[in-house]
Design a protein around this motif. Structure first.
Motif, PDB file in Angstrom:
ATOM      1  N   ILE A   1      40.479  45.693  46.974  1.00  0.00           N
ATOM      2  CA  ILE A   1      41.691  45.244  46.174  1.00  0.00           C
ATOM      3  C   ILE A   1      42.379  44.598  46.994  1.00  0.00           C
ATOM      4  O   ILE A   1      43.194  45.247  47.634  1.00  0.00           O
ATOM      5  CB  ILE A   1      42.112  46.146  45.068  1.00  0.00           C
TER       6      ILE A   1
ATOM      7  N   LEU B   1      39.497  41.479  43.162  1.00  0.00           N
ATOM      8  CA  LEU B   1      38.407  42.329  43.875  1.00  0.00           C
ATOM      9  C   LEU B   1      37.597  41.513  44.673  1.00  0.00           C
ATOM     10  O   LEU B   1      37.071  40.172  44.426  1.00  0.00           O
ATOM     11  CB  LEU B   1      37.573  42.806  42.555  1.00  0.00           C
TER      12      LEU B   1
ATOM     13  N   CYS C   1      38.822  43.654  35.168  1.00  0.00           N
ATOM     14  CA  CYS C   1      39.970  44.197  35.775  1.00  0.00           C
ATOM     15  C   CYS C   1      40.854  44.919  34.810  1.00  0.00           C
ATOM     16  O   CYS C   1      40.647  44.595  33.434  1.00  0.00           O
ATOM     17  CB  CYS C   1      40.849  43.232  36.566  1.00  0.00           C
TER      18      CYS C   1
ATOM     19  N   CYS D   1      42.552  38.251  38.886  1.00  0.00           N
ATOM     20  CA  CYS D   1      43.222  38.632  37.651  1.00  0.00           C
ATOM     21  C   CYS D   1      44.620  38.423  37.774  1.00  0.00           C
ATOM     22  O   CYS D   1      45.186  38.588  39.161  1.00  0.00           O
ATOM     23  CB  CYS D   1      42.853  39.990  37.249  1.00  0.00           C
TER      24      CYS D   1
ATOM     25  N   TRP E   1      39.773  48.515  38.473  1.00  0.00           N
ATOM     26  CA  TRP E   1      38.675  47.618  38.260  1.00  0.00           C
ATOM     27  C   TRP E   1      37.403  48.588  37.931  1.00  0.00           C
ATOM     28  O   TRP E   1      37.263  49.851  38.324  1.00  0.00           O
ATOM     29  CB  TRP E   1      38.363  47.003  39.755  1.00  0.00           C
TER      30      TRP E   1
ATOM     31  N   GLN F   1      41.571  36.860  33.587  1.00  0.00           N
ATOM     32  CA  GLN F   1      40.414  37.209  34.423  1.00  0.00           C
ATOM     33  C   GLN F   1      39.806  36.083  34.492  1.00  0.00           C
ATOM     34  O   GLN F   1      39.326  35.573  33.508  1.00  0.00           O
ATOM     35  CB  GLN F   1      39.640  38.430  34.134  1.00  0.00           C
TER      36      GLN F   1
END
Lengths: 112, 112
Positions: free
Chosen positions: A64, A75, A90, A23, A35, A6
């Motif tokens: 997303i 995100l 995530c 991610c 998420w 991430q």
């Protein structure tokens, strides 16, 4: 082993701006990608989730985006607000096992 | 969080002592999980359970054991606490898979 990577670790955004957190995953058996949002002193709470049969899912200001070939998902928080200031995680798992592997988290700060 | 409680909320213990953390749920969910949260590591799975007396190890299970004798209770035991086990511990529940976890409020454990 870090199966879900991430980035960034922290993010500062002006009110009204777009926050983007990325991610990447390695395990091709993963087919569920949620998420979570966490405020200080609280447990994480589910924000939005996607499965790989769609490339995008939107719920209000949260979206997303999913790229199966690149094994990446992100995100997007549109019109970011100070109340969005939190840590975002995530995660990924095989849908059937529901055993989530989490990313390391992104601390988002939205300034007025 | 509604339906899931963790106890204690805070605990300070000495190195070498056994410690038990409790997770209690009123949702009758089959799946229960213990995670630890540490800066830079996100949430890492310690142990999980798919039902009474059905438990298995996660990615960071060394030094921990669990028990689930009733659907509603999932106990995490640190057999001989070490300073490396200082962390925030979260319990989560889910059922069925893919609808997201509900997390407890966490237990902050300090081993001195």
């Amino acid at each position: 082993q870090q199966q879900v990577k991430q980035s960034p670790q922290s993010l500062i955004v002006q009110k009204g701006g777009i926050s983007i957190i990325n991610c990447a995953y390695e395990n091709t058996a993963f087919d569920y990608f949620p998420w979570y949002q966490q405020f200080p002193g609280k447990g994480p709470a589910l924000l939005i989730a996607i499965r790989p049969d769609v490339s995008e899912k939107k719920e209000g200001r949260f979206t997303i985006s999913f790229n199966k070939s690149a094994k990446q998902f992100s995100l997007h928080i549109m019109d970011s607000q100070p109340g969005d200031s939190a840590t975002y995680f995530c995660a990924a798992s095989p849908y059937s096992t529901d055993k989530l592997i989490f990313g390391t988290g992104t601390r988002l700060q939205v300034f007025p | 969080d509604a339906g899931i409680t963790q106890s204690p909320r805070h605990k300070v213990t000495e190195t070498g002592t056994p410690v038990t953390l409790r997770c209690h749920q009123t949702e009758n969910h089959r799946y229960m999980y213990w995670y630890r949260q540490d800066p830079g590591h996100g949430l890492r799975l310690i142990h999980y359970s798919y039902g009474v007396k059905d438990t298995d190890k996660g990615e960071v299970s060394d030094g921990y054991s669990v028990s689930r004798s009733k659907t509603e209770d999932f106990l995490l035991t640190l057999e001989s606490a070490t300073s490396s086990q200082t962390s925030v511990y979260f319990c989560a529940i889910s059922d069925p898979p893919g609808l997201g976890y509900t997390f407890g409020s966490g237990t902050r454990l300090t081993v001195v």
